[in-house]
Design a protein around this motif. Sequence first.
Motif, PDB file in Angstrom:
ATOM      1  N   GLU A 102      -6.189  -9.555   9.461  1.00  0.00           N
ATOM      2  CA  GLU A 102      -6.244  -8.092   9.453  1.00  0.00           C
ATOM      3  C   GLU A 102      -4.877  -7.428   9.566  1.00  0.00           C
ATOM      4  OE1 GLU A 102      -9.046  -6.749  12.357  1.00  0.00           O
ATOM      5  OE2 GLU A 102     -10.754  -7.218  11.073  1.00  0.00           O
ATOM      6  N   PRO A 103      -3.977  -7.889  10.464  1.00  0.00           N
ATOM      7  CA  PRO A 103      -2.671  -7.223  10.546  1.00  0.00           C
ATOM      8  C   PRO A 103      -1.880  -7.312   9.233  1.00  0.00           C
ATOM      9  CG  PRO A 103      -3.033  -8.582  12.488  1.00  0.00           C
ATOM     10  CD  PRO A 103      -4.126  -8.909  11.523  1.00  0.00           C
ATOM     11  N   LEU A 104      -1.934  -8.454   8.591  1.00  0.00           N
ATOM     12  CA  LEU A 104      -1.224  -8.636   7.329  1.00  0.00           C
ATOM     13  C   LEU A 104      -1.812  -7.744   6.244  1.00  0.00           C
ATOM     14  CD1 LEU A 104       1.078 -10.282   6.066  1.00  0.00           C
ATOM     15  CD2 LEU A 104      -0.585 -12.081   5.570  1.00  0.00           C
ATOM     16  N   TYR A 105      -3.137  -7.674   6.186  1.00  0.00           N
ATOM     17  CA  TYR A 105      -3.797  -6.815   5.202  1.00  0.00           C
ATOM     18  C   TYR A 105      -3.490  -5.342   5.470  1.00  0.00           C
ATOM     19  CZ  TYR A 105      -7.347  -4.682   2.275  1.00  0.00           C
ATOM     20  OH  TYR A 105      -7.987  -3.916   1.329  1.00  0.00           O
ATOM     21  N   ALA A 106      -3.522  -4.943   6.727  1.00  0.00           N
ATOM     22  CA  ALA A 106      -3.224  -3.553   7.093  1.00  0.00           C
ATOM     23  C   ALA A 106      -1.801  -3.189   6.686  1.00  0.00           C
ATOM     24  CB  ALA A 106      -3.425  -3.342   8.588  1.00  0.00           C
ATOM     25  N   GLU A 107      -0.886  -4.104   6.906  1.00  0.00           N
ATOM     26  CA  GLU A 107       0.513  -3.870   6.520  1.00  0.00           C
ATOM     27  C   GLU A 107       0.636  -3.738   4.996  1.00  0.00           C
ATOM     28  OE1 GLU A 107       4.884  -5.876   7.399  1.00  0.00           O
ATOM     29  OE2 GLU A 107       3.118  -6.697   8.390  1.00  0.00           O
ATOM     30  N   ALA A 108      -0.086  -4.578   4.263  1.00  0.00           N
ATOM     31  CA  ALA A 108      -0.069  -4.498   2.799  1.00  0.00           C
ATOM     32  C   ALA A 108      -0.670  -3.177   2.326  1.00  0.00           C
ATOM     33  CB  ALA A 108      -0.837  -5.676   2.198  1.00  0.00           C
ATOM     34  N   LEU A 109      -1.731  -2.743   2.973  1.00  0.00           N
ATOM     35  CA  LEU A 109      -2.370  -1.482   2.609  1.00  0.00           C
ATOM     36  C   LEU A 109      -1.434  -0.301   2.861  1.00  0.00           C
ATOM     37  CD1 LEU A 109      -5.053  -0.576   1.452  1.00  0.00           C
ATOM     38  CD2 LEU A 109      -5.939  -0.421   3.764  1.00  0.00           C
ATOM     39  N   LEU A 110      -0.732  -0.335   3.976  1.00  0.00           N
ATOM     40  CA  LEU A 110       0.249   0.724   4.263  1.00  0.00           C
ATOM     41  C   LEU A 110       1.376   0.723   3.234  1.00  0.00           C
ATOM     42  CD1 LEU A 110       0.490   0.448   8.155  1.00  0.00           C
ATOM     43  CD2 LEU A 110      -0.467   2.356   6.837  1.00  0.00           C
ATOM     44  N   ALA A 111       1.852  -0.455   2.875  1.00  0.00           N
ATOM     45  CA  ALA A 111       2.918  -0.546   1.862  1.00  0.00           C
ATOM     46  C   ALA A 111       2.420  -0.011   0.525  1.00  0.00           C
ATOM     47  CB  ALA A 111       3.385  -1.998   1.725  1.00  0.00           C
ATOM     48  N   LYS A 143       6.474  -3.792  -4.377  1.00  0.00           N
ATOM     49  CA  LYS A 143       7.056  -5.135  -4.230  1.00  0.00           C
ATOM     50  C   LYS A 143       6.698  -5.713  -2.866  1.00  0.00           C
ATOM     51  CE  LYS A 143      11.337  -7.728  -4.450  1.00  0.00           C
ATOM     52  NZ  LYS A 143      12.783  -7.714  -4.489  1.00  0.00           N
ATOM     53  N   GLU A 144       6.843  -4.906  -1.835  1.00  0.00           N
ATOM     54  CA  GLU A 144       6.492  -5.342  -0.486  1.00  0.00           C
ATOM     55  C   GLU A 144       4.990  -5.645  -0.384  1.00  0.00           C
ATOM     56  OE1 GLU A 144       6.430  -3.633   4.103  1.00  0.00           O
ATOM     57  OE2 GLU A 144       7.368  -2.424   2.539  1.00  0.00           O
ATOM     58  N   THR A 145       4.182  -4.802  -1.021  1.00  0.00           N
ATOM     59  CA  THR A 145       2.733  -5.010  -1.019  1.00  0.00           C
ATOM     60  C   THR A 145       2.394  -6.378  -1.593  1.00  0.00           C
ATOM     61  OG1 THR A 145       2.376  -2.633  -1.336  1.00  0.00           O
ATOM     62  CG2 THR A 145       0.521  -4.096  -1.828  1.00  0.00           C
ATOM     63  N   LEU A 146       2.995  -6.688  -2.745  1.00  0.00           N
ATOM     64  CA  LEU A 146       2.704  -7.968  -3.396  1.00  0.00           C
ATOM     65  C   LEU A 146       3.171  -9.153  -2.560  1.00  0.00           C
ATOM     66  CD1 LEU A 146       3.488  -7.034  -7.093  1.00  0.00           C
ATOM     67  CD2 LEU A 146       1.245  -7.519  -6.085  1.00  0.00           C
ATOM     68  N   GLU A 147       4.303  -9.015  -1.904  1.00  0.00           N
ATOM     69  CA  GLU A 147       4.789 -10.103  -1.044  1.00  0.00           C
ATOM     70  C   GLU A 147       3.817 -10.361   0.102  1.00  0.00           C
ATOM     71  OE1 GLU A 147       8.700  -8.758   0.072  1.00  0.00           O
ATOM     72  OE2 GLU A 147       9.544  -9.218  -1.913  1.00  0.00           O
ATOM     73  N   LEU A 148       3.344  -9.290   0.722  1.00  0.00           N
ATOM     74  CA  LEU A 148       2.391  -9.428   1.831  1.00  0.00           C
ATOM     75  C   LEU A 148       1.061 -10.008   1.347  1.00  0.00           C
ATOM     76  CD1 LEU A 148       3.180  -6.012   3.528  1.00  0.00           C
ATOM     77  CD2 LEU A 148       3.609  -8.272   4.540  1.00  0.00           C
ATOM     78  N   LEU A 149       0.597  -9.517   0.207  1.00  0.00           N
ATOM     79  CA  LEU A 149      -0.670 -10.012  -0.327  1.00  0.00           C
ATOM     80  C   LEU A 149      -0.573 -11.474  -0.747  1.00  0.00           C
ATOM     81  CD1 LEU A 149      -1.791  -6.899  -2.368  1.00  0.00           C
ATOM     82  CD2 LEU A 149      -2.840  -7.796  -0.269  1.00  0.00           C
ATOM     83  N   ASP A 150       0.565 -11.871  -1.289  1.00  0.00           N
ATOM     84  CA  ASP A 150       0.725 -13.277  -1.663  1.00  0.00           C
ATOM     85  C   ASP A 150       0.639 -14.185  -0.441  1.00  0.00           C
ATOM     86  OD1 ASP A 150       0.850 -12.767  -4.375  1.00  0.00           O
ATOM     87  OD2 ASP A 150       3.044 -12.761  -4.457  1.00  0.00           O
ATOM     88  N   ARG A 151       1.193 -13.735   0.683  1.00  0.00           N
ATOM     89  CA  ARG A 151       1.079 -14.508   1.927  1.00  0.00           C
ATOM     90  C   ARG A 151      -0.370 -14.592   2.371  1.00  0.00           C
ATOM     91  NH1 ARG A 151       4.957 -11.453   5.804  1.00  0.00           N
ATOM     92  NH2 ARG A 151       3.637 -12.462   7.323  1.00  0.00           N
ATOM     93  N   LEU A 152      -1.069 -13.475   2.284  1.00  0.00           N
ATOM     94  CA  LEU A 152      -2.468 -13.432   2.696  1.00  0.00           C
ATOM     95  C   LEU A 152      -3.324 -14.314   1.788  1.00  0.00           C
ATOM     96  CD1 LEU A 152      -4.224 -10.225   3.836  1.00  0.00           C
ATOM     97  CD2 LEU A 152      -5.447 -11.919   2.538  1.00  0.00           C
TER      98      LEU A 152
END
Length: 135
Positions: A27-36, A43-52
Amino acid sequence: MIPISALCLFFSLFSALALAVVPTSLEPLYAEALLAYNSKHYKETLELLDRLIKAEPKQIEALELKALTLKAERNIPQAIDTYRSLVAIGEAQRVSKEELAPYFFELGTLYFNIKQYWVSRQQFLQSIENHFNEG
């Protein structure tokens, strides 16, 4: 004043949706991606989503957000691949065709944007046949 029954309905729907969305550990990673994404930091969104997605490859919500992000970046080929993955996962999990219809619609839009009109038409027809966006 909001009646108690309306509040109960709201919270029961909200809690059911929350349970179905993202595993607690992600959830924290997804929330961060959603905020980005909402800040248009794609670019930041995709990096976070790729980790997730690396941690949970069939995470529908992450893949949906990735497809939207790629579409916003106008990376049509990867957006198409992501929507195709969503369809494949849905079919493997035997979700209803109605639940897949929005993905077919998005695929139709993406194929139209790259002038693949015949494929676009097929995707739009699938979305219609599966009752997408009916009244």
